[in-house]
Design a protein around this motif. Structure first.
Motif, mmCIF file in Angstrom:
data_model
loop_
_atom_site.group_PDB
_atom_site.id
_atom_site.type_symbol
_atom_site.label_atom_id
_atom_site.label_comp_id
_atom_site.label_asym_id
_atom_site.label_seq_id
_atom_site.Cartn_x
_atom_site.Cartn_y
_atom_site.Cartn_z
ATOM 1 N N LYS A 137 -12.179 -7.406 -4.132
ATOM 2 C CA LYS A 137 -11.031 -6.563 -4.450
ATOM 3 C C LYS A 137 -9.727 -7.017 -3.808
ATOM 4 O O LYS A 137 -8.671 -6.463 -4.121
ATOM 5 N N THR A 138 -9.790 -7.983 -2.919
ATOM 6 C CA THR A 138 -8.591 -8.350 -2.160
ATOM 7 C C THR A 138 -8.267 -9.834 -2.220
ATOM 8 O O THR A 138 -7.456 -10.325 -1.437
ATOM 9 N N VAL A 139 -8.900 -10.569 -3.134
ATOM 10 C CA VAL A 139 -8.703 -12.021 -3.230
ATOM 11 C C VAL A 139 -7.885 -12.327 -4.481
ATOM 12 O O VAL A 139 -8.319 -12.053 -5.605
ATOM 13 N N LYS A 140 -6.712 -12.884 -4.287
ATOM 14 C CA LYS A 140 -5.787 -13.124 -5.400
ATOM 15 C C LYS A 140 -6.384 -14.032 -6.450
ATOM 16 O O LYS A 140 -6.243 -13.779 -7.654
ATOM 17 N N ASN A 141 -7.037 -15.110 -6.035
ATOM 18 C CA ASN A 141 -7.615 -16.068 -6.977
ATOM 19 C C ASN A 141 -9.097 -16.240 -6.690
ATOM 20 O O ASN A 141 -9.507 -17.122 -5.921
ATOM 21 N N PRO A 142 -9.920 -15.427 -7.305
ATOM 22 C CA PRO A 142 -11.368 -15.477 -7.059
ATOM 23 C C PRO A 142 -12.005 -16.828 -7.343
ATOM 24 O O PRO A 142 -13.012 -17.175 -6.726
ATOM 25 N N ILE A 143 -11.423 -17.612 -8.258
ATOM 26 C CA ILE A 143 -12.019 -18.916 -8.565
ATOM 27 C C ILE A 143 -11.972 -19.823 -7.340
ATOM 28 O O ILE A 143 -12.890 -20.637 -7.113
ATOM 29 N N LEU A 144 -10.927 -19.677 -6.511
ATOM 30 C CA LEU A 144 -10.824 -20.486 -5.304
ATOM 31 C C LEU A 144 -11.850 -20.047 -4.258
ATOM 32 O O LEU A 144 -12.410 -20.878 -3.540
ATOM 33 N N THR A 175 -4.990 -9.573 -0.399
ATOM 34 C CA THR A 175 -4.049 -9.196 -1.455
ATOM 35 C C THR A 175 -4.181 -7.702 -1.726
ATOM 36 O O THR A 175 -5.287 -7.215 -1.966
ATOM 37 N N PRO A 176 -3.082 -6.945 -1.675
ATOM 38 C CA PRO A 176 -3.163 -5.494 -1.850
ATOM 39 C C PRO A 176 -3.550 -5.115 -3.281
ATOM 40 O O PRO A 176 -3.306 -5.874 -4.222
ATOM 41 N N PRO A 177 -4.154 -3.927 -3.469
ATOM 42 C CA PRO A 177 -4.623 -3.487 -4.783
ATOM 43 C C PRO A 177 -3.538 -3.464 -5.849
ATOM 44 O O PRO A 177 -3.822 -3.721 -7.029
#
Length: 379
Positions: A137-144, A175-177
């Motif tokens: 829920k707090t990761v801007k780019n999950p692919i990274l 990263t905020p919601p």
């Protein structure tokens, strides 16, 4: 009888050679082919579903095409400069995760509880190393983050709080919601709850994003990222972060990224099924068998015949199976020969592809491609 035994021994020997983890394929972009320019290719997707011209305004179409081109250009830039397929896949997916038009990262759909939960996976065809995360829920780019799981952890798949703890240890900023939330996605959830609709009724498309690539060294890679389905409950996980369902890459066969109704893609094992079919199609190809039997004993390489049509047919067959069970969606596929193509059983799929021969195209609706796509909604 002896002839039959010899034939069986030939097939078994070929099978062992193709199934061996160290087997390598020498084709038009690999092996010793003199001064021939190495090939590269890439394909991307941004969701598949009931995507019809009447459902999209001209302004929306321009915006989607521009977003797809931006992602395609990012991946292309890596490949044409000699970068790896893995880096190209990440480069292509990040702009789509950052763009609220797509259901991945910023712009992800809301869960029943009104949160954005993100999934992603990535796989390297060189060694079949893979990483995946779900429910972050707090990761801007999950692919990274998925790639960090692949390279910096002993695991393949991390979930929820554990995945976010790992992200913090790897230096990812929280990263905020509000970064992920968009008004249109919130309205979809409210409409779903108010009218007791299903996710399919409020989402005309599955906005999962993904990329597959072949680099100049002949290596394949695939990656997929999504926010899941509107109103998902009870920690639901779709196919996007599941290696073998939504993502798979193997230099011996292909690279696949999927988008669609995840429950069906998991049940079919879509991504790996396509790659497995291609490996065994190669096994039964007389030209492959001949090359295997005639290669030097100290060589692990074989020359591959052109395999584009067989690859498209294999992808279409798997997507037809998904449709038969009741699922919708599509896939993008890259093969060692340098071809990239699509197969989808929906009205449209946000997609694009480019290669070292100068191909560069993006498309939305069924039938828009010059070649290399199969749209079979009636399966």
């Amino acid at each position: 009888m002896q002839a039959m035994k010899n034939a069986l021994l030939t097939i078994v020997a070929a099978g062992l050679a193709l199934l061996a983890p160290t087997a390598a394929f020498a084709d038009d972009h690999g092996g010793d082919h003199g001064a021939e320019k190495p090939k590269w290719s890439i394909a991307i997707h941004g969701g598949a579903g009931t995507i019809l011209p009447e459902n999209i305004t001209p302004e929306q179409r321009v915006a989607y095409e521009a977003a797809l081109q931006e992602a395609l250009d990012a991946g292309t830039e890596v490949l044409k400069n000699g970068g790896s397929a893995m880096d190209a896949v990440k480069a292509a997916i990040i702009p789509m995760e950052d763009n609220p038009l797509f259901n991945a990262g910023r712009g992800a759909v809301f869960t029943w509880e009104g949160e954005n939960e993100l999934d992603a996976s990535i796989m390297d065809g060189r060694d079949r190393s893979a990483g995946a995360v779900t429910g972050v829920k707090t990761v801007k780019n999950p692919i990274l983050l998925a790639d960090k799981v692949r390279t910096n952890s002993p695991h393949v798949f991390l979930m929820g709080e554990g995945a976010e703890q790992f992200a913090g240890e790897q230096g990812f900023e929280v990263t905020p919601p509000e970064w992920f939330a968009t008004q249109s996605r919130r309205e979809s959830l409210e409409r779903m709850k108010a009218r007791e609709l299903s996710a399919l009724d409020v989402d005309l498309k599955f906005g999962t994003v993904g990329a597959v690539a072949l680099d100049q060294d002949g290596n394949l890679a695939a990656g997929t990222s999504t926010g899941g389905m509107t109103g998902k409950r009870w920690g639901r996980i779709g196919d996007a972060p599941v290696i073998g369902a939504g993502t798979y890459a193997d230099n011996r066969s292909c690279a696949v990224s999927a988008t669609g109704w995840g429950e069906y893609f998991i049940r079919v094992g879509v991504a790996q099924d396509i790659c497995s079919r291609l490996r065994f199609l190669r096994l039964m190809d007389p030209e492959v068998l001949k090359a295997l039997m005639m290669r030097p004993a100290d060589s692990d390489e074989i020359d591959l015949p052109q395999f584009s049509e067989q690859a498209q047919n294999a992808a279409d067959a798997v997507m037809a199976e998904v449709k038969k069970l009741g699922g919708d969606g599509g896939v993008i596929v890259a093969i060692p020969e340098g071809d990239v193509f699509y197969s989808f059983n929906t009205a449209g799929m946000y997609r694009g592809r480019a290669n070292s021969d100068g191909l560069n195209e993006v498309a939305i609706f069924g039938g828009e491609d010059e070649a290399g796509a199969s749209n079979t909604p009636d399966h």
